[in-house]
Design an enzyme around this catalytic site. Sequence first.
Site, PDB file in Angstrom:
ATOM      1  CE  LYS A 148      -3.855  -1.825   2.814  1.00  0.00           C
ATOM      2  NZ  LYS A 148      -4.916  -1.767   1.811  1.00  0.00           N
ATOM      3  NE  ARG A 174     -10.413 -10.452  -0.939  1.00  0.00           N
ATOM      4  CZ  ARG A 174     -10.831  -9.659  -1.921  1.00  0.00           C
ATOM      5  NH1 ARG A 174     -11.181 -10.171  -3.086  1.00  0.00           N
ATOM      6  NH2 ARG A 174     -10.914  -8.366  -1.736  1.00  0.00           N
TER       7      ARG A 174
HETATM    8  N1  BES Z   1      -7.824  -3.833   4.843  1.00  0.00           N
HETATM    9  C1  BES Z   1      -8.071  -3.518   3.493  1.00  0.00           C
HETATM   10  C2  BES Z   1      -9.416  -2.840   3.252  1.00  0.00           C
HETATM   11  C3  BES Z   1      -9.628  -1.494   3.890  1.00  0.00           C
HETATM   12  C4  BES Z   1      -9.508  -0.346   3.129  1.00  0.00           C
HETATM   13  C5  BES Z   1     -10.030  -1.379   5.202  1.00  0.00           C
HETATM   14  C6  BES Z   1      -9.738   0.885   3.695  1.00  0.00           C
HETATM   15  C7  BES Z   1     -10.255  -0.134   5.773  1.00  0.00           C
HETATM   16  C8  BES Z   1     -10.119   0.998   5.004  1.00  0.00           C
HETATM   17  C9  BES Z   1      -8.055  -4.802   2.657  1.00  0.00           C
HETATM   18  O1  BES Z   1      -7.209  -5.797   3.107  1.00  0.00           O
HETATM   19  C10 BES Z   1      -7.586  -4.418   1.303  1.00  0.00           C
HETATM   20  O2  BES Z   1      -6.466  -4.011   1.181  1.00  0.00           O
HETATM   21  N2  BES Z   1      -8.458  -4.550   0.309  1.00  0.00           N
HETATM   22  C11 BES Z   1      -8.133  -4.215  -1.022  1.00  0.00           C
HETATM   23  C12 BES Z   1      -8.678  -5.299  -1.905  1.00  0.00           C
HETATM   24  C13 BES Z   1      -8.179  -5.226  -3.314  1.00  0.00           C
HETATM   25  C14 BES Z   1      -6.703  -5.530  -3.374  1.00  0.00           C
HETATM   26  C15 BES Z   1      -8.949  -6.216  -4.159  1.00  0.00           C
HETATM   27  C16 BES Z   1      -8.783  -2.884  -1.347  1.00  0.00           C
HETATM   28  O3  BES Z   1      -9.880  -2.607  -0.869  1.00  0.00           O
HETATM   29  O4  BES Z   1      -8.170  -2.094  -2.048  1.00  0.00           O
HETATM   30 MN    MN Z   2      -5.243  -5.575   2.374  1.00  0.00          MN
END
Ligand code: BES
Ligand code: MN
Length: 497
Positions: A278, A352
Site C-alpha cells: 500500500k 479474505r
Molecule cells: N484492509 C483492506 C481494506 C480497507 C480499506 C479497510 C480501507 C479499511 C479501510 C483490505 O485488506 C484491502 O487491502 N483490500 C483491497 C482489496 C483489493 C486488493 C482487491 C482494497 O480494498 O483495495
Molecule cells: Mn489488504
Amino acid sequence: MTFKVDPISPAEVDTNWLIVTIAEEENFHPQLQKIDDALNGQLTRLKENGDLTGKSGDVLKVLDADGIAATRLLIVGLGDPGKLTRAGFEKATMTAIRSITGNEYRSAGVVLNSSATHDVNLLAQAEIWSKSIIIGGSGQALHKAETDRYPIKNVTFLIESETVEPEVKQAVGRGRILGDAINLTRELVNRTPDEIYPESFALRARQVADEFNNLNCEIWDQKRLEDENMGSMLAVARGSDREPRLIVMEYLNGGPNAPTIALVGKGVTFDSGGYSLKPSQGMITMKCDMAGAATVLGAMAAIAELGLKANVIGMMGMVENLVSGNAYKLGDVLTARNGKTIEVHNTDAEGRLVLADVLCYAADRKVDYMIDLATLTGACVVALGTDVTGLFSNHQAWAGKVESAAKSCGEPLWPMPMFDDYNELLKSDLADVKNIGGRWGGAITAAKFLENFVNETPWVHLDIAGPAFAESSKPHQEGGGSGKMVHTLVETVSQLK
Ligand code: BES
Ligand code: MN
Ligand code: ZN
C-alpha cells in the site's frame, strides 16, 4: 464509576451538570417544566428569544444555573419528535456527553423523560444515555502525557416515579455493559500495531475470557494452525516475524436445543498490503484492520456479562500482513482448509484469505448460523460511504434477522447483491478461485470469494471497512476505532431463537 437511578426532582439533584433533552415542540415536557420553574422562567425566555430551539444536535449550556441544585445545566436538542429515531437520539446524547467530557467533572444528573412525545421510550433512553456516558468519557489519547477525555465518575438517572426503578436500573446496566464492550473494541483498534499483534491480542482475549466463568478461550498457535490445514491464513502470516493465532471463544449458555452461532472476525493487526504494497496514505490507518476481531471480542464480553441464553462461538483469525524474504507472493497457489485452491493475484486482498480458513472451521463445527465481520474492502466504502456497513449473505431469512437487529439498535447497514454471475470474475486458470475479482464490484467479489468457504450454513458477511474506524473526530463521535456493530451482534444473539 457509579450509576444510580433516583426518583428525585431535577431541580434538586446536586451535581456538576444536569442534563436534559428537548424536542422541537410547543410545550416543555413536565421534567423540563420543573427546571424552568426553578429557574424562574429562564428557559421560557431563552425559547422566546430563539436560543433554545430543540434542533437536533443543538447543545445549550447554562453555566452557573441559579435556582437548581446542580451547578450547570445542559440542554440537548432532539429535533422533530415525529422523526426521531434511536440513532438520532444516540447522536444527540453522544454530542451532549462529548461536549462536557473534555474537562474533568465528577458528577452528572441525567433526566429521563417518561412523557416523551417521540418513540424513544424511557427504557431506551436509559440504555442509550448510559451507553453514551461510557463511550463519550473515553478517548483515543492512549499515548499522550495528559488525557483529553475524562469519564464522569458519578451519574444519577432521574426518573419521575419509583415504580419504574427496577426496569430503568436494568436498562442502565445494559447500556453500561454495551458501553464497556464497545470501549474494549475501540481501545484494541486504537492501540498501535506494535502493541496489538496476533499474540498480544490473543492474550487480551484470554484475559477477557478469564473475567467471566462462562467464557471459554482456546488459542491456536502456528503449529496447531498447520495441523488444522489452515494454509490460506498461514500464507498471509508468513511475511511477519510474529506468529499468527486463531482464538476460539466459546459461550455455551443456551442449552443443547438452542442454535449455535459463530461470530468470525478478521484480525489483521497490521495490513501493509504485502508485496502488493500500500502507499503510505492508505497504510497509515491499517492498525484498524483487526477491527472485525475486536468487534467479535467486544460482543463476546457483552454477551457473557449479560448472561444471554444462547450458544455463541467467537472466532478471531489473527495475522500481520508484511513483506519479507519469506512472505507470500503474487502467483502463489494456496490450499484452504476445505481443500479449495486459491491463486494469489494481490497480496493486499489478504483478509479474505484469513477468513476463508476460519469460516471453513466454523462450517466444520456445524454451527447453525454465521456472521463474519471484516474491514475487507475499500470498494465497500466507495459504495456505501464511511458510516454504513455492507451486508452480504447466502440466506435471505438470516440476513433479515441481522438487518432487523441492526435497525433496532440504530446501526446503519445495507444489503448488497450476491448474484452468481459475479463468480465469473473470480475464475482462475490454474486454481479453483483467485483472490481478487478485478476493478468493479470489489466489495461483492470479496463476499462471493468468502461464500466458497461457508458450505451451506446460513451466513452473513458484514464489511465494516468504513464504519469501524473514523479518520477524524466529530461532535458525536471520537475519531479512531468506533466499536460499531458490537451492539448489533449482541442484539442479534439476544433475538436468536
Ligand atoms: N484492509 C483492506 C481494506 C480497507 C480499506 C479497510 C480501507 C479499511 C479501510 C483490505 O485488506 C484491502 O487491502 N483490500 C483491497 C482489496 C483489493 C486488493 C482487491 C482494497 O480494498 O483495495
Ligand atoms: Mn489488504
Ligand atoms: Zn486488510
